[in-house]
Design a protein around this motif. Sequence first.
Motif, PDB file in Angstrom:
ATOM      1  N   GLY A   1       4.073   2.869 -10.604  1.00  0.00           N
ATOM      2  CA  GLY A   1       2.847   2.177 -10.195  1.00  0.00           C
ATOM      3  C   GLY A   1       3.119   1.107  -9.160  1.00  0.00           C
ATOM      4  N   VAL A   2       4.166   0.353  -9.349  1.00  0.00           N
ATOM      5  CA  VAL A   2       4.550  -0.678  -8.377  1.00  0.00           C
ATOM      6  C   VAL A   2       4.928  -0.022  -7.051  1.00  0.00           C
ATOM      7  N   ALA A   3       5.714   1.048  -7.120  1.00  0.00           N
ATOM      8  CA  ALA A   3       6.076   1.760  -5.902  1.00  0.00           C
ATOM      9  C   ALA A   3       4.843   2.309  -5.200  1.00  0.00           C
ATOM     10  N   GLY A   4       3.892   2.829  -5.976  1.00  0.00           N
ATOM     11  CA  GLY A   4       2.656   3.357  -5.401  1.00  0.00           C
ATOM     12  C   GLY A   4       1.857   2.291  -4.672  1.00  0.00           C
ATOM     13  N   LEU A   5       1.781   1.109  -5.243  1.00  0.00           N
ATOM     14  CA  LEU A   5       1.091   0.004  -4.558  1.00  0.00           C
ATOM     15  C   LEU A   5       1.767  -0.344  -3.244  1.00  0.00           C
ATOM     16  N   SER A   6       3.064  -0.331  -3.245  1.00  0.00           N
ATOM     17  CA  SER A   6       3.806  -0.647  -2.038  1.00  0.00           C
ATOM     18  C   SER A   6       3.566   0.413  -0.957  1.00  0.00           C
ATOM     19  N   VAL A   7       3.643   1.663  -1.335  1.00  0.00           N
ATOM     20  CA  VAL A   7       3.446   2.750  -0.384  1.00  0.00           C
ATOM     21  C   VAL A   7       1.998   2.792   0.116  1.00  0.00           C
TER      22      VAL A   7
ATOM     23  N   LEU B   1       5.988 -19.404  -3.252  1.00  0.00           N
ATOM     24  CA  LEU B   1       6.548 -19.307  -1.903  1.00  0.00           C
ATOM     25  C   LEU B   1       6.446 -17.882  -1.370  1.00  0.00           C
ATOM     26  N   ALA B   2       6.723 -16.910  -2.212  1.00  0.00           N
ATOM     27  CA  ALA B   2       6.628 -15.504  -1.794  1.00  0.00           C
ATOM     28  C   ALA B   2       5.190 -15.137  -1.420  1.00  0.00           C
ATOM     29  N   LEU B   3       4.223 -15.712  -2.135  1.00  0.00           N
ATOM     30  CA  LEU B   3       2.812 -15.411  -1.873  1.00  0.00           C
ATOM     31  C   LEU B   3       2.339 -15.884  -0.502  1.00  0.00           C
ATOM     32  N   LYS B   4       3.109 -16.740   0.146  1.00  0.00           N
ATOM     33  CA  LYS B   4       2.759 -17.152   1.505  1.00  0.00           C
ATOM     34  C   LYS B   4       2.888 -15.983   2.484  1.00  0.00           C
ATOM     35  N   HIS B   5       3.688 -14.972   2.113  1.00  0.00           N
ATOM     36  CA  HIS B   5       4.024 -13.902   3.049  1.00  0.00           C
ATOM     37  C   HIS B   5       3.733 -12.485   2.542  1.00  0.00           C
ATOM     38  N   ILE B   6       3.490 -12.348   1.257  1.00  0.00           N
ATOM     39  CA  ILE B   6       3.248 -11.026   0.668  1.00  0.00           C
ATOM     40  C   ILE B   6       1.881 -11.056  -0.005  1.00  0.00           C
ATOM     41  N   PRO B   7       1.077 -10.003   0.164  1.00  0.00           N
ATOM     42  CA  PRO B   7      -0.240  -9.977  -0.490  1.00  0.00           C
ATOM     43  C   PRO B   7      -0.126 -10.153  -2.008  1.00  0.00           C
ATOM     44  N   VAL B   8      -1.093 -10.839  -2.579  1.00  0.00           N
ATOM     45  CA  VAL B   8      -1.053 -11.155  -4.009  1.00  0.00           C
ATOM     46  C   VAL B   8      -1.017  -9.889  -4.873  1.00  0.00           C
ATOM     47  N   SER B   9      -1.738  -8.846  -4.481  1.00  0.00           N
ATOM     48  CA  SER B   9      -1.748  -7.625  -5.296  1.00  0.00           C
ATOM     49  C   SER B   9      -0.349  -7.019  -5.403  1.00  0.00           C
ATOM     50  N   LEU B  10       0.349  -6.958  -4.304  1.00  0.00           N
ATOM     51  CA  LEU B  10       1.700  -6.393  -4.308  1.00  0.00           C
ATOM     52  C   LEU B  10       2.688  -7.339  -4.978  1.00  0.00           C
TER      53      LEU B  10
ATOM     54  N   GLY C   1       0.229   0.558   1.078  1.00  0.00           N
ATOM     55  CA  GLY C   1      -0.065  -0.379   2.146  1.00  0.00           C
ATOM     56  C   GLY C   1      -0.164  -1.820   1.715  1.00  0.00           C
ATOM     57  N   GLY C   2       0.400  -2.159   0.574  1.00  0.00           N
ATOM     58  CA  GLY C   2       0.339  -3.542   0.115  1.00  0.00           C
ATOM     59  C   GLY C   2       1.214  -4.483   0.905  1.00  0.00           C
ATOM     60  N   ALA C   3       2.326  -3.980   1.468  1.00  0.00           N
ATOM     61  CA  ALA C   3       3.262  -4.844   2.190  1.00  0.00           C
ATOM     62  C   ALA C   3       2.878  -4.928   3.666  1.00  0.00           C
ATOM     63  N   HIS C   4       3.190  -6.073   4.270  1.00  0.00           N
ATOM     64  CA  HIS C   4       2.935  -6.240   5.710  1.00  0.00           C
ATOM     65  C   HIS C   4       4.226  -6.072   6.468  1.00  0.00           C
TER      66      HIS C   4
END
Length: 108
Positions: free
Chosen positions: A97-103, A49-58, A105-108
């Motif tokens: 690393g997770v924070a870096g992915l978010s920063v 369900l989360a993948l419907k709205h958040i990119p898979v990488s993030l 530009g992984g999130a919309h």
Amino acid sequence: MPAFLLLGFAIVSEVIATLALRASDGFSRPLPVVAVIVGYGLSFWLLALALKHIPVSLTYAIWSGVGTALIAVGGVLAFGETMNAMKLASLAVIVLGVAGLSVAGGAH
């Protein structure tokens, strides 16, 4: 329900299932086995369900990274596993690393 809240619940479900897997003693204890099956099933459903709205990488980075960190802490608290400076530093690198992915530009 907001996507990141779904992801948070997916993480909690996965952590509970993994800790129950340890408590199942090789799938020989019925109650922890039920927790494993329900927990992983719920986790994957919420993750989908989360993948419907958040990119898979993030999504996967957060799910696996935060889950790994929480499971490590849960292992220490629930099962008396050891924690040392190297393990703590390694967990910090995962979280960074997770924070870096978010920063990045992984999130919309």
